[in-house]
Design a protein around this motif. Structure first.
Motif, PDB file in Angstrom:
ATOM      1  N   PHE A 199      31.122  35.560  27.066  1.00 28.66           N
ATOM      2  CA  PHE A 199      29.874  36.167  27.538  1.00 28.66           C
ATOM      3  C   PHE A 199      30.044  36.764  28.930  1.00 28.66           C
ATOM      4  N   VAL A 200      30.821  36.104  29.781  1.00 30.56           N
ATOM      5  CA  VAL A 200      31.119  36.681  31.097  1.00 30.56           C
ATOM      6  C   VAL A 200      31.890  37.980  30.928  1.00 30.56           C
ATOM      7  N   ARG A 201      32.834  37.976  29.989  1.00 29.30           N
ATOM      8  CA  ARG A 201      33.595  39.202  29.737  1.00 29.30           C
ATOM      9  C   ARG A 201      32.680  40.319  29.238  1.00 29.30           C
ATOM     10  N   LEU A 202      31.734  39.992  28.369  1.00 25.87           N
ATOM     11  CA  LEU A 202      30.791  41.007  27.891  1.00 25.87           C
ATOM     12  C   LEU A 202      30.020  41.596  29.060  1.00 25.87           C
ATOM     13  N   TYR A 203      29.524  40.745  29.939  1.00 27.38           N
ATOM     14  CA  TYR A 203      28.783  41.221  31.105  1.00 27.38           C
ATOM     15  C   TYR A 203      29.655  42.129  31.976  1.00 27.38           C
ATOM     16  N   LEU A 204      30.874  41.698  32.255  1.00 25.45           N
ATOM     17  CA  LEU A 204      31.748  42.499  33.107  1.00 25.45           C
ATOM     18  C   LEU A 204      32.168  43.801  32.430  1.00 25.45           C
ATOM     19  N   THR A 205      32.319  43.780  31.116  1.00 25.40           N
ATOM     20  CA  THR A 205      32.676  44.999  30.389  1.00 25.40           C
ATOM     21  C   THR A 205      31.529  46.001  30.422  1.00 25.40           C
ATOM     22  N   VAL A 206      30.313  45.521  30.212  1.00 27.49           N
ATOM     23  CA  VAL A 206      29.144  46.410  30.283  1.00 27.49           C
ATOM     24  C   VAL A 206      29.019  46.988  31.691  1.00 27.49           C
ATOM     25  N   LYS A 207      29.228  46.147  32.690  1.00 22.27           N
ATOM     26  CA  LYS A 207      29.141  46.598  34.077  1.00 22.27           C
ATOM     27  C   LYS A 207      30.215  47.645  34.382  1.00 22.27           C
ATOM     28  N   ALA A 208      31.434  47.413  33.912  1.00 21.84           N
ATOM     29  CA  ALA A 208      32.512  48.373  34.127  1.00 21.84           C
ATOM     30  C   ALA A 208      32.248  49.672  33.376  1.00 21.84           C
ATOM     31  N   HIS A 209      31.713  49.567  32.168  1.00 22.65           N
ATOM     32  CA  HIS A 209      31.402  50.758  31.382  1.00 22.65           C
ATOM     33  C   HIS A 209      30.322  51.584  32.076  1.00 22.65           C
ATOM     34  N   TYR A 210      29.298  50.915  32.567  1.00 24.68           N
ATOM     35  CA  TYR A 210      28.237  51.610  33.295  1.00 24.68           C
ATOM     36  C   TYR A 210      28.789  52.293  34.544  1.00 24.68           C
ATOM     37  N   LYS A 211      29.617  51.576  35.285  1.00 22.37           N
ATOM     38  CA  LYS A 211      30.178  52.144  36.511  1.00 22.37           C
ATOM     39  C   LYS A 211      31.099  53.332  36.186  1.00 22.37           C
ATOM     40  N   LEU A 212      31.879  53.208  35.134  1.00 25.39           N
ATOM     41  CA  LEU A 212      32.757  54.300  34.735  1.00 25.39           C
ATOM     42  C   LEU A 212      31.947  55.521  34.314  1.00 25.39           C
ATOM     43  N   ARG A 213      30.890  55.294  33.528  1.00 30.81           N
ATOM     44  CA  ARG A 213      30.019  56.424  33.107  1.00 30.81           C
ATOM     45  C   ARG A 213      29.320  57.047  34.297  1.00 30.81           C
ATOM     46  N   HIS A 214      28.860  56.196  35.224  1.00 28.50           N
ATOM     47  CA  HIS A 214      28.160  56.691  36.411  1.00 28.50           C
ATOM     48  C   HIS A 214      29.098  57.521  37.285  1.00 28.50           C
ATOM     49  N   ASN A 215      30.324  57.037  37.478  1.00 28.22           N
ATOM     50  CA  ASN A 215      31.304  57.782  38.273  1.00 28.22           C
ATOM     51  C   ASN A 215      31.701  59.084  37.591  1.00 28.22           C
ATOM     52  N   HIS A 216      31.801  59.041  36.274  1.00 30.18           N
ATOM     53  CA  HIS A 216      32.179  60.247  35.516  1.00 30.18           C
ATOM     54  C   HIS A 216      31.070  61.294  35.580  1.00 30.18           C
ATOM     55  N   ALA A 217      29.816  60.838  35.526  1.00 27.87           N
ATOM     56  CA  ALA A 217      28.694  61.764  35.579  1.00 27.87           C
ATOM     57  C   ALA A 217      28.564  62.411  36.967  1.00 27.87           C
ATOM     58  N   ASN A 218      28.944  61.676  37.996  1.00 29.12           N
ATOM     59  CA  ASN A 218      28.878  62.215  39.346  1.00 29.12           C
ATOM     60  C   ASN A 218      30.125  62.980  39.742  1.00 29.12           C
ATOM     61  N   GLY A 219      31.111  63.009  38.868  1.00 32.43           N
ATOM     62  CA  GLY A 219      32.324  63.765  39.157  1.00 32.43           C
ATOM     63  C   GLY A 219      33.290  63.050  40.061  1.00 32.43           C
ATOM     64  N   VAL A 220      33.174  61.744  40.180  1.00 30.19           N
ATOM     65  CA  VAL A 220      34.059  60.978  41.060  1.00 30.19           C
ATOM     66  C   VAL A 220      35.334  60.641  40.331  1.00 30.19           C
TER      67      VAL A 220
END
Length: 136
Positions: free
Chosen positions: A115-136
């Motif tokens: 469950f901790v891994r699920l949380y961290l994976t969702v968080k990493a996925h969100y951060k990756l999508r957010h960075n990709h959308a901002n062009g970082v």
């Protein structure tokens, strides 16, 4: 986050090694399974192996299909007991401690870690999508 995803990918590779041993046993003994739940678990192990392999590769390269594969396999991981750190349940045997009290404790640790891994994976996925959308 890149290192974290690669650690998850490495843990999945370890899980694949143990799954391969289980798949071999399931393939050899499938005809001896009598309960429907055992047959279902045995049959689900084969596509689960493929999903874990795809997910490990995708997470290593931080691809969308790696995240999607992990999200799909999460509930099946709980049902089939395919945990990222599932190898820790074998530690008492490695130290020649065959006391039955350790397995339930370590199994609970594995479930909590998943469950901790699920949380961290969702968080990493969100951060990756957010960075990709901002062009970082």
């Amino acid at each position: 986050m890149r290192v974290l995803l690669r650690v998850f990918s490495f843990l999945d590779l370890i899980a694949l090694v143990f799954m391969a041993m289980q798949l071999w046993a399931v393939a050899k003994q499938f005809s001896q399974f009598t309960l429907l739940s055992e047959k279902i678990q045995g049959l689900l192990m084969f596509p689960m192996f493929v999903l874990v392999a795809i997910g490990a590769c995708g997470l290593f390269f931080q691809k969308r299909y790696g995240f999607i594969s992990y999200y799909i396999q999460f509930l099946f991981r709980l049902y089939l007991w395919v945990f990222s750190i599932g190898f820790i349940t074998l530690l008492p045997e490695a130290f020649s401690n065959y006391d039955d009290k350790w397995f339930p404790i370590l199994l609970k640790v594995c479930i909590a870690a998943e469950f901790v891994r699920l949380y961290l994976t969702v968080k990493a996925h969100y951060k990756l999508r957010h960075n990709h959308a901002n062009g970082v």
